[in-house]
Scaffold this active site. Structure first.
Site, PDB file in Angstrom:
ATOM      1  N   GLY A 246      11.143  13.012  -7.066  1.00 16.85           N
ATOM      2  CA  GLY A 246      10.519  11.713  -6.780  1.00 16.85           C
ATOM      3  C   GLY A 246      10.527  10.781  -7.987  1.00 16.85           C
TER       4      GLY A 246
ATOM      5  CB  THR B 116       5.202  -6.356  -2.090  1.00 18.64           C
ATOM      6  OG1 THR B 116       5.220  -7.407  -3.063  1.00 18.64           O
ATOM      7  CG2 THR B 116       4.109  -6.611  -1.077  1.00 18.64           C
TER       8      THR B 116
ATOM      9  CG  ASP C 155      13.385  -0.837 -14.000  1.00 20.56           C
ATOM     10  OD1 ASP C 155      12.523  -1.316 -13.235  1.00 20.56           O
ATOM     11  OD2 ASP C 155      13.102  -0.163 -15.015  1.00 20.56           O
TER      12      ASP C 155
ATOM     13  CD  GLU D  23      12.614   3.650  -5.881  1.00 27.23           C
ATOM     14  OE1 GLU D  23      12.688   3.591  -4.650  1.00 27.23           O
ATOM     15  OE2 GLU D  23      11.588   3.407  -6.532  1.00 27.23           O
TER      16      GLU D  23
ATOM     17  CG  PHE E 271      -2.112   0.870   1.139  1.00 27.21           C
ATOM     18  CD1 PHE E 271      -2.955   0.855   0.039  1.00 27.21           C
ATOM     19  CD2 PHE E 271      -2.382   1.751   2.173  1.00 27.21           C
ATOM     20  CE1 PHE E 271      -4.042   1.695  -0.028  1.00 27.21           C
ATOM     21  CE2 PHE E 271      -3.471   2.602   2.122  1.00 27.21           C
ATOM     22  CZ  PHE E 271      -4.303   2.579   1.011  1.00 27.21           C
TER      23      PHE E 271
ATOM     24  CB  VAL F  82       6.934  -4.250 -19.511  1.00 23.69           C
ATOM     25  CG1 VAL F  82       7.842  -3.654 -20.578  1.00 23.69           C
ATOM     26  CG2 VAL F  82       7.570  -5.505 -18.919  1.00 23.69           C
TER      27      VAL F  82
ATOM     28  N   GLY G  77       4.788   5.880 -13.048  1.00 25.09           N
ATOM     29  CA  GLY G  77       4.000   6.955 -12.448  1.00 25.09           C
ATOM     30  C   GLY G  77       2.868   6.268 -11.716  1.00 25.09           C
TER      31      GLY G  77
ATOM     32  CE  LYS H  59      10.529  -3.675 -13.067  1.00 22.59           C
ATOM     33  NZ  LYS H  59       9.580  -2.688 -12.651  1.00 22.59           N
TER      34      LYS H  59
ATOM     35  CE  LYS I  29      10.339  -1.399 -16.343  1.00 24.60           C
ATOM     36  NZ  LYS I  29      10.680   0.017 -16.267  1.00 24.60           N
TER      37      LYS I  29
HETATM   38  N1  LIG Z   1       5.809   3.421  -8.817  1.00 21.65           N
HETATM   39  C1  LIG Z   1       5.644   3.118 -10.103  1.00 21.65           C
HETATM   40  O1  LIG Z   1       5.407   3.995 -10.933  1.00 21.65           O
HETATM   41  C2  LIG Z   1       5.702   1.684 -10.555  1.00 21.65           C
HETATM   42  C3  LIG Z   1       5.515   1.390 -11.913  1.00 21.65           C
HETATM   43  C4  LIG Z   1       5.513   0.040 -12.331  1.00 21.65           C
HETATM   44  C5  LIG Z   1       5.735  -0.960 -11.398  1.00 21.65           C
HETATM   45  N2  LIG Z   1       5.954  -0.634 -10.089  1.00 21.65           N
HETATM   46  C6  LIG Z   1       6.151  -1.724  -9.137  1.00 21.65           C
HETATM   47  O2  LIG Z   1       5.000  -1.784  -8.292  1.00 21.65           O
HETATM   48  C7  LIG Z   1       5.376  -2.192  -6.969  1.00 21.65           C
HETATM   49  C8  LIG Z   1       4.908  -1.140  -5.974  1.00 21.65           C
HETATM   50  O3  LIG Z   1       5.543   0.089  -6.289  1.00 21.65           O
HETATM   51  P1  LIG Z   1       5.381   1.352  -5.321  1.00 21.65           P
HETATM   52  O4  LIG Z   1       6.001   2.490  -6.036  1.00 21.65           O
HETATM   53  O5  LIG Z   1       3.976   1.440  -4.843  1.00 21.65           O
HETATM   54  O6  LIG Z   1       6.306   0.896  -4.101  1.00 21.65           O
HETATM   55  P2  LIG Z   1       6.309   1.477  -2.600  1.00 21.65           P
HETATM   56  O7  LIG Z   1       5.782   2.870  -2.604  1.00 21.65           O
HETATM   57  O8  LIG Z   1       7.637   1.192  -2.035  1.00 21.65           O
HETATM   58  O9  LIG Z   1       5.217   0.567  -1.852  1.00 21.65           O
HETATM   59  C9  LIG Z   1       5.446  -0.772  -1.511  1.00 21.65           C
HETATM   60  C10 LIG Z   1       4.407  -1.189  -0.506  1.00 21.65           C
HETATM   61  O10 LIG Z   1       4.628  -2.556  -0.158  1.00 21.65           O
HETATM   62  C11 LIG Z   1       4.564  -2.663   1.273  1.00 21.65           C
HETATM   63  N3  LIG Z   1       5.272  -3.827   1.744  1.00 21.65           N
HETATM   64  C12 LIG Z   1       6.625  -4.036   1.854  1.00 21.65           C
HETATM   65  N4  LIG Z   1       6.865  -5.264   2.343  1.00 21.65           N
HETATM   66  C13 LIG Z   1       5.647  -5.826   2.568  1.00 21.65           C
HETATM   67  C14 LIG Z   1       5.219  -7.073   3.095  1.00 21.65           C
HETATM   68  N5  LIG Z   1       6.104  -8.005   3.490  1.00 21.65           N
HETATM   69  N6  LIG Z   1       3.895  -7.324   3.194  1.00 21.65           N
HETATM   70  C15 LIG Z   1       2.985  -6.404   2.804  1.00 21.65           C
HETATM   71  N7  LIG Z   1       3.318  -5.196   2.301  1.00 21.65           N
HETATM   72  C16 LIG Z   1       4.644  -4.920   2.187  1.00 21.65           C
HETATM   73  C17 LIG Z   1       5.144  -1.370   1.780  1.00 21.65           C
HETATM   74  O11 LIG Z   1       4.773  -1.182   3.117  1.00 21.65           O
HETATM   75  P3  LIG Z   1       5.217   0.124   3.958  1.00 21.65           P
HETATM   76  O12 LIG Z   1       4.398   1.244   3.391  1.00 21.65           O
HETATM   77  O13 LIG Z   1       4.836  -0.248   5.319  1.00 21.65           O
HETATM   78  O14 LIG Z   1       6.683   0.264   3.728  1.00 21.65           O
HETATM   79  C18 LIG Z   1       4.460  -0.403   0.813  1.00 21.65           C
HETATM   80  O15 LIG Z   1       3.154  -0.150   1.263  1.00 21.65           O
HETATM   81  C19 LIG Z   1       6.892  -2.384  -6.994  1.00 21.65           C
HETATM   82  O16 LIG Z   1       7.192  -3.722  -7.204  1.00 21.65           O
HETATM   83  C20 LIG Z   1       7.338  -1.539  -8.193  1.00 21.65           C
HETATM   84  O17 LIG Z   1       8.530  -2.000  -8.774  1.00 21.65           O
HETATM   85  C21 LIG Z   1       5.922   0.647  -9.654  1.00 21.65           C
END
Ligand SMILES: NC(=O)c1ccc[n+]([C@@H]2O[C@H](COP(=O)([O-])OP(=O)(O)OC[C@H]3O[C@@H](n4cnc5c(N)ncnc54)[C@H](OP(=O)(O)O)[C@@H]3O)[C@@H](O)[C@H]2O)c1
Length: 342
Positions: free
Chosen positions: A210, A100, A224, A213, A11, A156, A321, A129, A228
């Site tokens: 932002g 996650t 990354d 990372e 989340f 991807v 995004g 991924k 993909k």
């Molecule tokens: N951001 C993008 O634009 C984007 C695009 C494509 C794909 N993705 C992929 O989508 C996924 C999520 O991205 P995000 O940007 O939302 O990441 P994020 O902001 O780091 O969120 C990850 C979430 O997972 C939770 N988490 C970590 N370990 C956990 C566990 N053991 N059990 C349950 N929840 C857990 C974290 O909890 P806490 O909040 O408590 O730390 C956080 O809520 C990643 O794999 C990322 O590579 C992201």
């Protein structure tokens, strides 16, 4: 009206954008498609909210406002600690949405959660991924034997329906897939070309906005984009291993390299390529002529070329995004809700 129960595990940026988008669009979706998508559980790394009857729109929007790692503080449905089995015992979700973080060393927690969900009869949608890069065959086989769907189009070009299109090209012999697959490094390179920042300055700007990372190594070392390529390779049925992908680090590019390239009528791009005929893949720094399509793809945009025995296609769109990715995840959930047997 078909009712579908969804559990959201993870989340953060995407998980919150997904829940918020769903809360805002749920009524329209039920009118348009005759499906009612209920969120019955949400988990972050510290806790869970479980409401078997489904969270209402107001609760979903309020949950999106709680601080990071804070959902265990959300009222009577919340508790500390994460226990995926408890979510399934209490709320029996039909669709598991795994959002996650990507851990390329172990694939966890995503891999265990995805397999658990499939074993409990839930379809899976994920943007993570790492479990697919490390355990694609196992996950797809687990879903296949249980006649469940595993959807991952957000992995991807997260904000663009590229994978769906690629996987639909079933009669084509895909020869090559190449392009700009990482938004962070493309943004950095664009800043170096347009604002004459050196690599470190451009990286710091990306971090301040932002886009990058705090630890940008997965992006700038090409990991990354390589991940993909692995997923693309599985989708077209020509699997490659991530360890076989040649990678160059984008951090070695200097402002002088950029200026020299521009003087010669080129633009420096970080190009990920999969040659499906030779079965080789790479993530490399390339000098691209200024009139090439890839030279026009700037900032956080991604662009990919698919070359098959029959045609050539270009995709340009958002690589990620949170809002764009959340919509792609929601598209997968809607598709599963419409097509899945749940
Ligand atoms: N951001 C993008 O634009 C984007 C695009 C494509 C794909 N993705 C992929 O989508 C996924 C999520 O991205 P995000 O940007 O939302 O990441 P994020 O902001 O780091 O969120 C990850 C979430 O997972 C939770 N988490 C970590 N370990 C956990 C566990 N053991 N059990 C349950 N929840 C857990 C974290 O909890 P806490 O909040 O408590 O730390 C956080 O809520 C990643 O794999 C990322 O590579 C992201």
């Amino acid at each position: 009206m078909k009712s579908i129960n969804v559990a959201v595990v993870g989340f953060g940026n995407v998980g919150r954008a997904f829940v918020k988008t769903l809360a805002l669009k749920r009524k329209t979706l039920s009118e348009k498609y005759g499906i009612n998508i209920n969120v019955v559980a949400i988990a972050d790394s510290k806790g869970m909210v479980i409401k078997p009857s489904g969270l209402d729109d107001y609760e979903m929007l309020k949950l999106c406002e709680v601080p990071k790692s804070g959902i265990h503080m959300f009222g009577s449905y919340a508790k500390q600690g994460v226990d995926i089995a408890e979510i399934y015992d209490k709320a029996a979700p039909n669709i598991h949405v795994e959002l996650t973080p990507a851990n390329y060393a172990t694939g966890e927690p995503g891999y265990t959660n995805i397999v658990f969900a499939l074993k409990r009869g839930a379809h899976v949608v994920t943007a993570n991924k790492a479990p697919l890069v490390l355990y694609y065959r196992e996950i797809v086989e687990e879903a296949r034997i249980r006649r469940l769907m595993i959807k991952f189009r957000a992995t991807v070009m997260g904000g663009t329906p590229f994978l769906e299109m690629l996987s639909s090209m079933k009669s084509h012999d895909i020869e090559k897939v190449e392009g700009i697959l990482n938004a962070t490094t493309n943004y950095i390179l664009t800043e170096m070309h347009e604002n004459l920042l050196d690599f470190e300055q451009a990286l710091r700007k990306a971090q301040a906005l932002g886009i990058a990372e705090a630890d940008p190594s997965l992006d700038i070392e090409g990991f990354d984009a390589a991940a993909k390529l692995v997923i693309i390779s599985y989708v077209i049925g020509k699997p490659i291993n991530i360890s076989s992908i040649y990678r160059e680090s984008v951090a070695q590019i200097s402002l002088k390299d950029v200026l020299d390239a521009v003087k010669q009528g080129h633009v420096i791009k970080y190009v990920a390529a999969l040659d499906a005929q030779k079965m080789v893949a790479s993530v490399k720094i390339e000098k691209v002529p200024r009139d090439n399509v890839f030279a026009q793809i700037n900032g956080t945009l991604n662009g990919v070329r698919i070359k098959s025995d029959a045609t050539e296609l270009f995709f340009i769109g958002r690589g990620g995004g949170r809002i764009e990715t959340a919509h792609t995840v929601l598209d997968d959930v809607i598709e599963v809700a419409l097509r899945g047997s749940a």
